[in-house]
Design a protein around this motif. Structure first.
Motif, PDB file in Angstrom:
ATOM      1  N   LYS A 106       0.799  -1.231   0.000  1.00 59.36           N
ATOM      2  CA  LYS A 106       0.000   0.000   0.000  1.00 59.36           C
ATOM      3  C   LYS A 106       0.833   1.284   0.000  1.00 59.36           C
ATOM      4  CE  LYS A 106      -3.943  -2.024   2.510  1.00 59.36           C
ATOM      5  NZ  LYS A 106      -5.038  -1.973   1.561  1.00 59.36           N
ATOM      6  N   GLU A 107       1.899   1.291  -0.732  1.00 58.14           N
ATOM      7  CA  GLU A 107       2.794   2.463  -0.827  1.00 58.14           C
ATOM      8  C   GLU A 107       3.408   2.856   0.518  1.00 58.14           C
ATOM      9  OE1 GLU A 107       0.608   5.489  -2.869  1.00 58.14           O
ATOM     10  OE2 GLU A 107       0.608   4.380  -4.749  1.00 58.14           O
ATOM     11  N   GLN A 108       3.285   1.995   1.515  1.00 62.07           N
ATOM     12  CA  GLN A 108       3.922   2.258   2.813  1.00 62.07           C
ATOM     13  C   GLN A 108       5.321   1.651   2.860  1.00 62.07           C
ATOM     14  OE1 GLN A 108       2.453   4.322   5.017  1.00 62.07           O
ATOM     15  NE2 GLN A 108       0.994   4.488   3.339  1.00 62.07           N
ATOM     16  N   THR A 109       5.454   0.477   2.246  1.00 66.86           N
ATOM     17  CA  THR A 109       6.776  -0.135   2.088  1.00 66.86           C
ATOM     18  C   THR A 109       6.923  -0.534   0.626  1.00 66.86           C
ATOM     19  OG1 THR A 109       6.047  -2.402   2.548  1.00 66.86           O
ATOM     20  CG2 THR A 109       6.735  -1.059   4.451  1.00 66.86           C
ATOM     21  N   VAL A 110       8.131  -0.518   0.128  1.00 65.37           N
ATOM     22  CA  VAL A 110       8.361  -0.903  -1.261  1.00 65.37           C
ATOM     23  C   VAL A 110       9.548  -1.874  -1.330  1.00 65.37           C
ATOM     24  CG1 VAL A 110       9.735   1.190  -1.677  1.00 65.37           C
ATOM     25  CG2 VAL A 110       8.795  -0.066  -3.607  1.00 65.37           C
ATOM     26  N   GLY A 111       9.285  -3.040  -1.928  1.00 70.47           N
ATOM     27  CA  GLY A 111      10.342  -4.034  -2.094  1.00 70.47           C
ATOM     28  C   GLY A 111      11.347  -3.571  -3.138  1.00 70.47           C
ATOM     29  N   VAL A 112      12.626  -3.699  -2.823  1.00 71.97           N
ATOM     30  CA  VAL A 112      13.694  -3.340  -3.756  1.00 71.97           C
ATOM     31  C   VAL A 112      14.524  -4.596  -3.984  1.00 71.97           C
ATOM     32  CG1 VAL A 112      15.654  -1.815  -4.206  1.00 71.97           C
ATOM     33  CG2 VAL A 112      13.757  -1.007  -2.762  1.00 71.97           C
ATOM     34  N   PRO A 113      14.588  -5.077  -5.237  1.00 70.15           N
ATOM     35  CA  PRO A 113      15.296  -6.337  -5.477  1.00 70.15           C
ATOM     36  C   PRO A 113      16.808  -6.188  -5.343  1.00 70.15           C
ATOM     37  CG  PRO A 113      14.527  -5.408  -7.555  1.00 70.15           C
ATOM     38  CD  PRO A 113      13.994  -4.525  -6.469  1.00 70.15           C
ATOM     39  N   ILE A 114      17.434  -7.198  -4.758  1.00 68.93           N
ATOM     40  CA  ILE A 114      18.904  -7.205  -4.686  1.00 68.93           C
ATOM     41  C   ILE A 114      19.432  -8.475  -5.334  1.00 68.93           C
ATOM     42  CG2 ILE A 114      19.235  -5.700  -2.695  1.00 68.93           C
ATOM     43  CD1 ILE A 114      19.259  -8.024  -0.852  1.00 68.93           C
ATOM     44  N   GLN A 115      20.600  -8.326  -5.949  1.00 67.92           N
ATOM     45  CA  GLN A 115      21.317  -9.456  -6.556  1.00 67.92           C
ATOM     46  C   GLN A 115      22.631  -9.633  -5.809  1.00 67.92           C
ATOM     47  OE1 GLN A 115      19.650 -10.708  -9.189  1.00 67.92           O
ATOM     48  NE2 GLN A 115      18.228  -8.992  -9.334  1.00 67.92           N
ATOM     49  N   GLU A 116      23.156 -10.843  -5.878  1.00 69.70           N
ATOM     50  CA  GLU A 116      24.416 -11.110  -5.179  1.00 69.70           C
ATOM     51  C   GLU A 116      25.530 -10.167  -5.642  1.00 69.70           C
ATOM     52  OE1 GLU A 116      26.360 -14.793  -6.066  1.00 69.70           O
ATOM     53  OE2 GLU A 116      27.473 -14.796  -4.177  1.00 69.70           O
ATOM     54  N   THR A 117      25.500  -9.782  -6.932  1.00 72.83           N
ATOM     55  CA  THR A 117      26.586  -8.981  -7.488  1.00 72.83           C
ATOM     56  C   THR A 117      26.414  -7.480  -7.248  1.00 72.83           C
ATOM     57  OG1 THR A 117      25.385  -9.037  -9.570  1.00 72.83           O
ATOM     58  CG2 THR A 117      27.174 -10.626  -9.307  1.00 72.83           C
ATOM     59  N   ASP A 118      25.302  -7.090  -6.655  1.00 72.61           N
ATOM     60  CA  ASP A 118      25.052  -5.664  -6.435  1.00 72.61           C
ATOM     61  C   ASP A 118      26.004  -5.068  -5.402  1.00 72.61           C
ATOM     62  OD1 ASP A 118      22.921  -5.542  -8.151  1.00 72.61           O
ATOM     63  OD2 ASP A 118      21.384  -5.691  -6.603  1.00 72.61           O
ATOM     64  N   VAL A 119      26.359  -3.816  -5.604  1.00 75.14           N
ATOM     65  CA  VAL A 119      26.955  -3.011  -4.537  1.00 75.14           C
ATOM     66  C   VAL A 119      26.020  -1.808  -4.393  1.00 75.14           C
ATOM     67  CG1 VAL A 119      28.930  -1.677  -3.757  1.00 75.14           C
ATOM     68  CG2 VAL A 119      29.298  -3.766  -5.078  1.00 75.14           C
ATOM     69  N   LEU A 120      25.251  -1.814  -3.326  1.00 71.35           N
ATOM     70  CA  LEU A 120      24.209  -0.802  -3.148  1.00 71.35           C
ATOM     71  C   LEU A 120      24.682   0.310  -2.231  1.00 71.35           C
ATOM     72  CD1 LEU A 120      21.089  -3.075  -2.556  1.00 71.35           C
ATOM     73  CD2 LEU A 120      21.921  -2.115  -4.706  1.00 71.35           C
ATOM     74  N   HIS A 121      24.095   1.476  -2.412  1.00 69.71           N
ATOM     75  CA  HIS A 121      24.292   2.557  -1.464  1.00 69.71           C
ATOM     76  C   HIS A 121      22.963   2.782  -0.759  1.00 69.71           C
ATOM     77  CE1 HIS A 121      27.829   3.053  -4.029  1.00 69.71           C
ATOM     78  NE2 HIS A 121      28.393   3.429  -2.892  1.00 69.71           N
ATOM     79  N   ILE A 122      22.938   2.393   0.501  1.00 68.79           N
ATOM     80  CA  ILE A 122      21.739   2.507   1.323  1.00 68.79           C
ATOM     81  C   ILE A 122      22.066   3.515   2.420  1.00 68.79           C
ATOM     82  CG2 ILE A 122      20.112   1.290   2.805  1.00 68.79           C
ATOM     83  CD1 ILE A 122      20.787  -1.289   1.267  1.00 68.79           C
ATOM     84  N   GLY A 123      21.492   4.735   2.286  1.00 71.39           N
ATOM     85  CA  GLY A 123      21.895   5.804   3.203  1.00 71.39           C
ATOM     86  C   GLY A 123      23.412   5.991   3.100  1.00 71.39           C
TER      87      GLY A 123
END
Ligand SMILES: [Zn+2]
Length: 244
Positions: A106-123
């Motif tokens: 309900k637009e309160q949480t949103v799933g973000v897909p991750i892959q093993e090879t990802d290098v994400l910037h979270i905050g």
């Protein structure tokens, strides 16, 4: 960065406690890693729920996701109370399509897909991943900020790739779900000696053990780890602040 254990049990929580979950904080940014049974109740001892900025899920076993639904309800109730918040990102792999879909609500949480090879910037964090060996697809993760790192094995049995993944990390948070007599008899988890071996081979600076069994005396698991790894090691303590 600061790391606060929110829950330390594998499978299901002891009375008034929670299954394996950690809060990682830096520069006022709060990221929750895994959100299993009892986590929402425990988490509120340390931060108001609306202060959560991101959630990362290692895999879709109940002891790592059971309270996602309650977290989503907390957001929608605040929304109905006239306190809307931006959608909370919940990062998780999408190899399990059905469970990944449940991260969005309900637009309160949103799933973000991750892959093993990802290098994400979270905050402020750079986050990288490594597949583990577990009955369902599961990702270990490494949080890095300002040259300091925390590596979390999530759920896994011994896996060689984790040694390089955890190389020289400042804090290794390793699962240690098995007593030595159960080594090799319960797929998907490590004993204390294996967590110690991982810490030793990877040259980590500190070892924290989690995802502990409810039966027996977990200090035996710590002793088994410390017989192999000579650095500082302890059982994770809920609410204790580990400065990294
Ligand atoms: Zn699991």
């Amino acid at each position: 960065m600061k790391v606060i254990p929110i829950g330390i049990w594998g499978g299901y929580p002891k009375a008034n406690s929670a299954t394996s979950s950690f809060l990682i904080e830096h520069d006022g940014f709060h990221c929750l890693v895994d959100c299993g049974s009892g986590v929402l109740a425990s988490l509120q001892n340390y931060i108001p729920l609306e202060k959560l900025d991101a959630v990362v899920i290692s895999h879709y076993h109940a002891d790592h996701i059971a309270d996602i639904g309650s977290l989503q309800f907390s957001r929608i109730i605040n929304y109905y109370l006239g306190k809307p918040a931006p959608p909370l990102p919940i990062y998780g792999h999408d190899q399990d399509v059905e469970n990944f879909a449940k991260l969005s609500y309900k637009e309160q949480t949103v799933g973000v897909p991750i892959q093993e090879t990802d290098v994400l910037h979270i905050g402020p964090f750079e986050v990288s991943f490594c597949e583990t060996t577990h009955p369902v697809y599961c990702l270990a993760m490494k949080f890095t900020v300002d040259g300091r790192s925390v590596t979390m094995t999530a759920d896994t049995e011994w896996r060689d790739e984790l040694v390089e993944f955890a190389r020289d990390t400042d804090l290794l948070i390793s699962e240690a779900n098995l007593y030595e007599e159960h080594l090799g008899k319960s797929p998907g988890h490590m004993a204390g000696s294996e967590a110690g071996r991982l810490a030793k081979m990877a040259g980590v600076k500190n070892l924290l053990l989690t995802h502990l069994p409810l039966h027996g005396d977990p200090t035996e698991i710590l002793h088994a780890a410390s017989n192999v790894y000579e650095g500082p090691a302890e059982l994770a303590v809920v609410g204790k602040v580990y400065e990294v």
